[in-house]
Enzyme design. Structure first.
Site, mmCIF file in Angstrom:
data_model
loop_
_atom_site.group_PDB
_atom_site.id
_atom_site.type_symbol
_atom_site.label_atom_id
_atom_site.label_comp_id
_atom_site.label_asym_id
_atom_site.label_seq_id
_atom_site.Cartn_x
_atom_site.Cartn_y
_atom_site.Cartn_z
ATOM 1 N N ASP A 184 0.863 -1.215 0.044
ATOM 2 C CA ASP A 184 0.294 0.093 -0.001
ATOM 3 C C ASP A 184 0.954 1.209 0.106
ATOM 4 O O ASP A 184 2.172 1.166 0.327
ATOM 5 C CB ASP A 184 -0.852 -0.195 0.807
ATOM 6 C CG ASP A 184 -2.267 0.875 1.075
ATOM 7 O OD1 ASP A 184 -2.334 1.629 -0.014
ATOM 8 O OD2 ASP A 184 -3.315 0.521 1.503
ATOM 9 N N GLU B 243 -17.038 9.516 5.756
ATOM 10 C CA GLU B 243 -16.572 8.355 5.934
ATOM 11 C C GLU B 243 -15.729 7.949 4.793
ATOM 12 O O GLU B 243 -16.028 8.402 3.577
ATOM 13 C CB GLU B 243 -17.695 7.103 5.941
ATOM 14 C CG GLU B 243 -18.664 7.158 4.680
ATOM 15 C CD GLU B 243 -19.947 6.006 5.038
ATOM 16 O OE1 GLU B 243 -19.627 5.275 5.851
ATOM 17 O OE2 GLU B 243 -20.603 6.165 4.093
#
Length: 720
Positions: free
Chosen positions: A245, A458
């Site tokens: 990542d 979110e």
């Protein structure tokens, strides 16, 4: 001819030859996501970082489909592959013109870092809307078909390369992800967190796997011997490449504190099988090699894996030999794809409540309709995150206005800010649009209340200016003063339809008790408002099913940082759900009849086949999902688990037979040591259109058909 240019050889053989021709420095810099050109060998620069979660992202105009969690709500494997195939078609079209004009920048490659097959174990996690929900089986099936659509079915070349992420055991908290250790038992690992990745590797032959930021059981995921070597490559036989990542490898020494510095971190990652560095820290591989922390052979092996991916994409072959090179740019955002996107937005809508069949609305009986709420005209709530740029955004307000034209007066109020107590900073009082909302409600015959969340509330830590907890939600309530406004609208006495746009479950218990109709619209994509309008007025029959549990309150959830599945999701929860996993109503009525199994006992080699006839006995054309659950009658087993599904489209009056195979492993359960075992005993098989829990039965009026199946082998059998 150099071997790496010889198209008669395997990609792996050619890639190894090409990697062997590079100097150490050239090898090292090919392991960065922005790999530079090497002109002497005809290697063009290539940027591996691209996104395609629900459409080609971050590189200009593309079809913006519903967010991943919404696509999951369609409960339709075939449709998922159709969507992904469209995405990869647009991806190739954009790549072809980018290559034509020499544009090899970020978000311009064919390595799409999607899908996200992490399990949405806790509804507070901000990135859950990137996933396919809380269930390992559903996530596996949709993940496999998404990858099939992205990578295509050509015998030689990949249409694009998909990436299963984030491996593994990753679902918050976002603000601690760079230092957090997700501790999971062997049972939970094998039963919940790993199955989707395994399916992506072994069934879909996914080309790329991305590691997670966090540690899992003490090991940083992007340098985990257990995950990347022992499980991914040795056990599952993964042959593609692994990427970190973004900037995750520097976390090893900066936050996880498992290495002493950059050289040790990059060596740990690559020695354990992480080939590509999203970031720039892999430049330290030269120092790591000089210090004896890694060999040049290991670096070359990673480079060969990376070149093999690019070769599978046809980037080293004659252009006329690659079938995807002639996909024209004109397919991007074409009318055919817009039609598909509208169909997607329609299929994901979940009807959660419809008292007295208040929906669909009859526009001939309405003079004035009120559209109220912070998501009524909010483009952000259409698309979620990791999105592309749509050429047209249709909000709920837009869609209703377009649908009704001049026939019905449409009145609008934002109602309130999506999370703050007031809209105007200079307002003396909170809730400074409340009087306007009341006025609109009073003047309307019916009110469409548009509430929920958007990606500012979110999402991913650092990706948005998140208002709450770096992307995670502090609770499951409607934020700000939304509930106060909804109550005021209700008190007007007018019929109220609540449309929730969010990427996760909300605890809307008050609304369930008072509002006659509730629709969960997710982040429905750029065509979302058009789809919602068509559903509200009956042109579309809702068919979505919840891929996550809607809980009654935040209080019943386990601690957010606890990765044990005890008490989590429909498989292990003890309390009754507000709206259960797999639930969703329709305007039509469906019956399931002639349900049967072809055997009442299984062996460790042979399962059973389930068949049923599904009939649309209502007055609307539509689609229904047959769901098959299995419960093992053994202590500590899950409540029941989804093991089969089939979406069936039916015109009114039409019937179709459905056949679903249950394999022997579908009756096995995982022991504490993570081994899957088929035990002697009995199993319950439930066949219906919802879960067999009391709440689903109460909400739908449908009880799944139950069969008892047994296994009477001499001994328990290890299934994997």
């Amino acid at each position: 001819m150099e071997k790496y240019l010889d198209e008669s050889l395997s990609f792996e053989e050619r890639a190894k030859d090409l990697a062997s021709r590079l100097t150490l420095e050239e090898k090292v810099y090919q392991t960065l996501h922005a790999a530079p050109a090497i002109d002497r060998l005809g290697i063009r620069s290539y940027n591996y970082w691209n996104e395609a979660l629900h459409g080609v992202a971050r590189a200009g105009v593309a079809t913006v489909f519903p967010q991943a969690i919404g696509l999951a709500a369609a409960f339709d494997e075939d449709f998922m592959e159709e969507i992904a195939d469209c995405i990869s078609t647009e991806g190739r079209a954009k790549f072809n013109v980018q290559q034509k004009y020499g544009d090899t920048d970020i978000y311009k490659g064919l390595t799409f870092w999607s899908p996200n097959v992490n399990i949405f174990r806790d509804p507070r996690w901000g990135r859950g809307h990137e996933t396919f929900g809380e269930d390992p089986y559903l996530t596996s099936r949709l993940g496999v078909r998404f990858i099939n659509g992205i990578q295509g079915h050509d015998e030689r070349y990949l249409k694009a390369a998909a990436c299963a992420k984030h491996f593994a055991v990753h679902s918050g908290p976002e603000d601690e992800r760079h230092s957090f250790d997700a501790v999971a038992s062997a049972k939970d690992m094998r039963e919940t967190y790993l199955p989707a990745f395994k399916a992506c590797v072994k069934e879909a032959d996914v080309e790329v796997v991305m590691g997670a930021y966090n540690r899992t059981n003490g090991e940083p995921c992007c340098g985990s011997k257990t995950l990347l070597n022992d499980i991914l490559r040795e056990e599952w036989g993964f042959e593609g490449h692994v990427t970190s990542d973004c900037w995750a490898i520097k976390d090893f020494h900066e936050f996880h504190m498992v290495t002493s510095g950059p050289a040790e971190s990059v060596a740990l990652a690559m020695n354990n099988g992480c080939d590509l560095n999203c970031g720039n820290i892999n430049g330290n591989l030269i120092q790591a090699k000089e210090q004896g922390l890694i060999t040049e052979e290991t670096i070359e092996q990673s480079v060969a894996r990376l070149f093999a991916t690019r070769m599978k994409l046809g980037l080293f072959d004659k252009p006329e030999h690659v079938p995807f090179n002639d996909i024209p740019y004109e397919v991007v955002d074409c009318n055919e794809h817009r039609v598909l996107n509208l169909r997607a937005a329609e299929k994901v809508l979940c009807l959660l409540k419809n008292d007295n069949n208040i929906l669909p609305l009859d526009k001939t009986k309405i003079n004035t309709i009120g559209v109220i709420g912070p998501n009524a005209d909010n483009r952000r709530s259409l698309v979620g995150n990791y999105e592309g740029t749509a050429s047209e955004y249709v909000t709920i307000l837009d869609g209703i206005r377009e649908y009704l034209g001049d026939d019905v007066r449409v009145m609008y109020s934002e109602g309130c800010h999506i999370c703050r107590k007031k809209i105007s900073g200079l307002a003396t009082n909170d809730n400074d649009r409340l009087s306007e909302a009341k006025a609109v409600a009073d003047a309307s015959d019916v009110v469409i209340a548009c509430f929920g969340l958007d990606p500012s509330l979110e999402g991913e830590e650092g990706d948005q200016g998140n208002e709450f907890a770096s992307g995670d939600k502090p609770n499951l309530e409607l934020p700000g003063v939304q509930l106060d406004v909804l109550k005021a609208i209700y008190e007007s006495g007018k019929p109220v339809i609540l449309v929730l746009l969010s990427g996760s479950a909300l605890a809307v218990k008050w609304a369930d008790e008072h509002i006659p109709a509730i629709v969960q619209g997710w982040y429905p994509g750029a065509q979302g408002g058009r789809a919602i309008a068509r559903m509200l007025f009956g042109d579309v029959n809702p068919e979505g099913k919840l891929p996550v549990t809607f809980y009654n309150s935040s209080e019943e959830l386990p601690d957010f940082k606890d990765y044990s599945m005890k008490g989590r999701t429909y498989r292990y929860m003890k309390n009754e759900a507000l709206y259960p996993f797999g639930y969703g109503l329709s305007y039509s009525e469906y019956n399931i009849s002639d349900v049967s199994v072809d055997a009442y006992s299984i062996s460790h080699e042979k399962g059973i086949n389930v068949s049923a006839v599904v009939s649309n006995v209502g007055t609307y054309d539509g689609a229904e999902t047959v769901q098959v659950y299995v419960r093992v009658n053994k202590d500590d087993a899950p409540n029941w688990q989804l093991k089969g599904l089939k979406k069936v489209s039916l015109n009114k009056g039409e019937s179709k037979q459905v056949n679903i195979e249950l394999k022997p492993e579908d009756f096995g359960i995982y022991c504490d040591d993570g081994v899957k075992v088929l035990y002697n005993g009995t199993f319950e098989v439930f066949v219906g259109t919802c879960q067999p829990d009391s709440r689903s039965i109460s909400l739908t009026g449908k009880t799944p058909v139950k069969f008892e199946v047994s296994y009477n082998g001499d001994d328990a059998v290890i299934m994997e």
